[in-house]
Design an enzyme around this catalytic site. Structure first.
Site: not given
Ligand code: CP
Ligand code: NVA
Length: 326
Positions: A115, A142, A145, A238, A278, A306
């Protein structure tokens, strides 16, 4: 009854990187979904230690609940192990180059979940890695997701082909991008509802049109949230401000307030429409509490899926899928 979409010989996912959704073909996405559904239904009966002895390295530059925990639990279910590094232990490109970190880790672990903030260091990391690299969220994408979202949609509607989805809010973010790619590739047409500041670029819309062509799915952008949502099967939103963009929070909230998903907006969708997010969510910013906590909401199924979709992805990337119901 399992849908036999492909034979294991047709699907050669072993050893591949998954940084964005189009790193997978529609056939491969279908395989992951079918295997994910199987693993979900079999979780208490014939869960096999398909990844016994394997280790997943999980490197996080940003916070996570779902991604971290679902991958770790998934590895445990499959008989493998996951290790986690974040903060000072892992900042792509700050302590050492992404290439050096990737080469070293490839000597220790069997797959790497990353990440990151920017997407480009992740590309450099994966280019140097000799084990599969999975994007656990970057600024651009992502994909995990999106796979879980497709699994959830398929559970609810028993199909993907021919459905219509509206994504309302920050339509330029990582979740919107991967969801839209996955949707059109699998035959779901996508409407974006966003102000000009948060609308996908024309180039991205053209990319979606291309991806959607084989299954007749389209991608359109509307400035009116109501027009985007009218008669769709799925309404998705989101957060207004993604991780790493906190300095834009005030500006985003001002622009995106008319795009909050509330009961009035949901009533423009088809009567059977579901609401998706998400998570994490901010009640009464991008979605009203009555919608996310109401009967149309599928958000906790998404979160659960997930686990199942990612277990399938891990099995596909780390085994030859022989004997699997794909
Ligand atoms: N939806 C998602 O990726 O959640 P987290 O940021 O908690 O991993
Ligand atoms: N768009 C959001 C998604 C988190 C799962 C972010 O990047 O923070």
């Amino acid at each position: 009854m399992l849908t036999m979409l492909a034979s294991a010989d047709d699907v050669a996912l072993r050893g591949r990187h998954v940084l964005t959704v189009p790193d997978l073909s529609p056939l491969e996405i279908g395989t992951v979904l079918t295997l994910g559904a199987h693993l979900k239904s079999a979780r208490n009966t014939d869960q096999l230690p398909l990844l016994r002895g394997k280790t997943l390295g999980m490197l996080f530059e940003k916070p996570s609940l779902r991604t971290r925990v679902s991958f770790e639990v998934g590895m445990t279910h499959l008989g493998g192990h996951a290790l986690f590094a974040s903060g000072n232990e892992f900042m792509v490109g700050s302590r050492e180059t992404p290439e050096d970190a990737a080469r070293v880790l490839s000597r220790y672990v069997d797959a790497i979940l990353v990440r990151t903030h920017a997407h480009e260091p992740l590309e450099r990391f994966s280019a140097a890695a000799t084990v599969p690299v999975i994007n656990g969220l970057s600024a651009a994408a992502h994909p995990c997701q999106a796979l879980a979202d497709l699994l959830t949609i398929r559970e609810r509607f028993a199909t993907l082909d021919g459905l219509r989805l509206a994504y309302v809010g920050d339509a330029r973010n990582n979740v919107a991008a991967s969801l839209a790619e996955a949707a059109v590739m699998m035959g779901i047409s996508v409407n974006f509802g966003a102000p000009p500041t948060h609308r996908p670029s024309e180039a991205f819309l053209a990319h979606l049109q291309e991806l959607g062509k084989p299954r007749g799915a389209t991608a359109r952008a509307f400035t009116s949230a109501i027009r985007a949502v009218r008669d769709v099967d799925i309404v998705y939103t989101d957060v207004w401000t993604s991780m790493g963009e906190e300095h834009l929070a005030e500006r985003n909230a001002a622009s995106l307030l008319p795009y909050r998903v509330d009961a009035a907006l949901m009533s423009a969708a088809a009567p059977h429409a579901i609401f998706m997010h998400c998570l994490p969510a901010h009640r009464d910013d991008e979605v009203s509490a009555d919608v996310i906590d109401g009967p149309q909401s599928a958000v906790f199924d998404q979160a659960e899926n997930r686990l199942h979709a990612q277990k399938a992805l891990l099995v596909a990337l780390l085994t030859d899928l022989k004997g699997m119901p794909v």
